[in-house]
Scaffold this active site. Structure first.
Site, PDB file in Angstrom:
ATOM      1  N   GLU A 191      -4.631   2.507  -4.473  1.00 45.63           N
ATOM      2  CA  GLU A 191      -3.180   2.600  -4.323  1.00 45.63           C
ATOM      3  C   GLU A 191      -2.577   1.318  -3.769  1.00 45.63           C
ATOM      4  OE1 GLU A 191      -4.868   4.299  -0.428  1.00 45.63           O
ATOM      5  OE2 GLU A 191      -5.462   4.036  -2.507  1.00 45.63           O
TER       6      GLU A 191
ATOM      7  N   HIS B 106      -4.459  14.790  -9.244  1.00 47.38           N
ATOM      8  CA  HIS B 106      -4.633  13.399  -9.654  1.00 47.38           C
ATOM      9  C   HIS B 106      -3.646  12.982 -10.742  1.00 47.38           C
ATOM     10  CE1 HIS B 106      -8.186  12.405  -7.257  1.00 47.38           C
ATOM     11  NE2 HIS B 106      -8.613  13.653  -7.490  1.00 47.38           N
TER      12      HIS B 106
ATOM     13  N   TRP C 254      12.560 -12.296  -8.332  1.00 46.46           N
ATOM     14  CA  TRP C 254      12.111 -13.393  -7.462  1.00 46.46           C
ATOM     15  C   TRP C 254      11.138 -14.331  -8.173  1.00 46.46           C
ATOM     16  CZ3 TRP C 254      14.429 -13.185  -2.678  1.00 46.46           C
ATOM     17  CH2 TRP C 254      14.975 -11.956  -2.294  1.00 46.46           C
TER      18      TRP C 254
ATOM     19  N   ASP D 185      -1.550   9.684 -10.499  1.00 41.94           N
ATOM     20  CA  ASP D 185      -1.463   8.619 -11.504  1.00 41.94           C
ATOM     21  C   ASP D 185      -0.010   8.321 -11.861  1.00 41.94           C
ATOM     22  OD1 ASP D 185      -4.184   8.468 -11.543  1.00 41.94           O
ATOM     23  OD2 ASP D 185      -4.444   9.567 -13.432  1.00 41.94           O
TER      24      ASP D 185
ATOM     25  N   ASP E 108       0.845  -1.186   0.000  1.00 44.44           N
ATOM     26  CA  ASP E 108       0.000   0.000   0.000  1.00 44.44           C
ATOM     27  C   ASP E 108       0.889   1.248   0.000  1.00 44.44           C
ATOM     28  OD1 ASP E 108      -2.919   0.984   0.502  1.00 44.44           O
ATOM     29  OD2 ASP E 108      -1.676   2.175   1.863  1.00 44.44           O
ATOM     30  N   ILE E 109       0.569   2.198  -0.909  1.00 44.59           N
ATOM     31  CA  ILE E 109       1.341   3.446  -0.965  1.00 44.59           C
ATOM     32  C   ILE E 109       0.946   4.317   0.220  1.00 44.59           C
ATOM     33  CG2 ILE E 109       1.829   5.509  -2.333  1.00 44.59           C
ATOM     34  CD1 ILE E 109       1.186   3.915  -4.830  1.00 44.59           C
TER      35      ILE E 109
ATOM     36  N   ASN F  13      -2.597  12.978  -3.691  1.00 43.19           N
ATOM     37  CA  ASN F  13      -3.602  13.421  -4.658  1.00 43.19           C
ATOM     38  C   ASN F  13      -4.134  14.806  -4.310  1.00 43.19           C
ATOM     39  OD1 ASN F  13      -3.815  11.516  -6.694  1.00 43.19           O
ATOM     40  ND2 ASN F  13      -5.243  10.224  -5.567  1.00 43.19           N
TER      41      ASN F  13
END
Length: 410
Positions: A308, A277, A298, A281, A264-265, A272
């Site tokens: 996100e 936005h 991997w 993006d 998760d960012i 944003n």
């Protein structure tokens, strides 16, 4: 604007040649027939000439048959047999045309010579036979229009020249010979129509192949669109779910470990709100590219799971290895130094990661791929609660009948 194929299909009847590129492709793909076809006809002509020796005997008589019989047996038959040998396998159209032309003109010359030598009242018989030879050869041989034009023209000139040079004309005897000679030109029209039809079939087949290729490309594009996230180019959630189930089943079959991650960012909404936005993006695309590159080392697959959030799995990743994978991803994203204007002091974009891993044997006792995802989600929640920009691990809670798992793992 019409394509070159459509231009070729709509060309007027008098234009046999295709547009330059298509003409070259046609000749490259036009496979000549096997030599056996022409070999069999040459054999028929040999038998025809052998049988015609009886006509020579009847019209020349025993005393004068030596010359026509000698030319037939000593010249034509060896020539025809030699070409039969030369046409083994799949010879080129040029070789097949040469075989038909040389043997037919030689046979014509021998028959016309007989017409010159035979008593005058029998000359018409040989003149008719001399015209039949190029007529039949031109109709049965796989000659191109250009080769047929050359062959029939040569045969016609040979025939007409003989008629006048040999003295059949002065007494008004040219009508029938010249009418018969006109038959020699009939195969030219046949060769034109035959080549036109072959080229039309080639163009229709080419158009069909191009339409099939375009359909295949369109299907491939649709497949890509149906399996990838349009913004980031990562796998979409549907493809990830299918691959996750398949690889979890494969881990069970191979008795291997299997790792799952959720990424998760951090503070993405704030990014944003402060940068807009478009910047958001751009951040999603950069993070997705980074995750894809690092996971490729991997052997894993990453997808945009929603908003996100990204999900990934890594085959053969143990409980210890999956933590290393998560830490590698976290450092890779932070190393991109993507500016985050919503954070103080020139902050950069970071990610929080939750990881989990399980042995494939647990699948045999009811552990599902969705349960692996729930464990990774719980680990992600723990990472965000603990302050973000970190990796947390969560053990999978085995099903109630997990005692059987040990037997499968063994």
């Amino acid at each position: 604007m019409p394509t070159s194929i459509e231009v070729g299909l709509s060309r007027p009847w008098h234009r046999l040649r295709l547009p330059q590129r298509l003409e070259a492709q046609y000749h490259a793909e036009d496979v000549p027939p096997r030599g056996l076809y022409l070999q069999s006809w040459l054999l028929v002509f040999v038998l025809f000439n052998i049988i015609s020796l009886k006509i020579d005997f009847d019209l020349f008589g025993r005393d004068a048959i030596a010359v026509p019989a000698g030319l037939t047996v000593g010249v034509f038959i060896p020539l025809a047999l030699g070409w039969i040998v030369a046409l083994r396998g799949r010879p080129s159209l040029r070789r097949q045309g040469a075989a038909a032309t040389i043997t037919a003109l030689a046979d014509m010359a021998i028959i016309l010579n007989s017409a010159r030598m035979v008593p005058q009242e029998h000359a018409d018989t040989y003149l008719i036979l001399a015209a039949i030879v190029p007529l039949v050869v031109g109709m049965i041989s796989p000659l191109s229009f250009r080769f047929s034009l050359w062959f029939c023209g040569s045969a016609f000139l040979l025939y007409v020249g003989f008629v006048f040079v040999s003295g059949f004309g002065p007494d008004g005897h040219t009508g029938v010979p010249l009418l018969v000679a006109a038959l020699i030109l009939v195969p030219i029209k046949l060769a034109y129509s035959r080549e036109w039809d072959r080229k039309k079939s080639f163009l229709l087949g080419l158009r069909e192949r191009e339409q099939a290729d375009e359909l295949a490309r369109a299907c491939a594009r649709l497949t890509i669109l149906s399996e990838t996230d349009p913004l980031t180019g990562a796998a979409n959630r549907r493809l990830f779910a299918e691959q996750l189930d398949e690889h979890w089943e494969l881990a069970a079959t191979r008795h291997e470990w299997f790792g799952v991650l959720l990424v998760d960012i951090d503070h993405f909404k704030r990014l944003n709100d402060t940068a807009g936005h478009a910047e958001g993006d751009g951040c999603l695309v950069s993070v997705a590219d980074t995750l894809k590159r690092d996971l490729a080392r991997w052997g894993g697959l990453v997808c945009r799971y929603g908003g996100e959030e990204f999900a990934a799995f890594v085959p053969r990743a143990t409980a210890e290895t999956i933590g290393d994978v998560g830490e590698s991803l976290r450092l890779a994203v932070m190393g991109q130094a993507i500016p985050h204007p919503g954070l103080p002091d020139g902050g950069v974009v970071t990610v929080s990661i939750g990881v989990t891993a399980a042995h494939g044997a647990l699948r045999h006792v009811g552990l599902t791929a969705s349960q692996l995802l729930r464990a990774a989600d719980a680990a992600l929640y723990a990472a965000k609660t603990a302050g973000r920009n970190r990796v947390e691990s969560q053990s999978v809670i085995p099903p109630a009948n997990s005692s059987r798992a040990t037997e499968h793992a063994a």
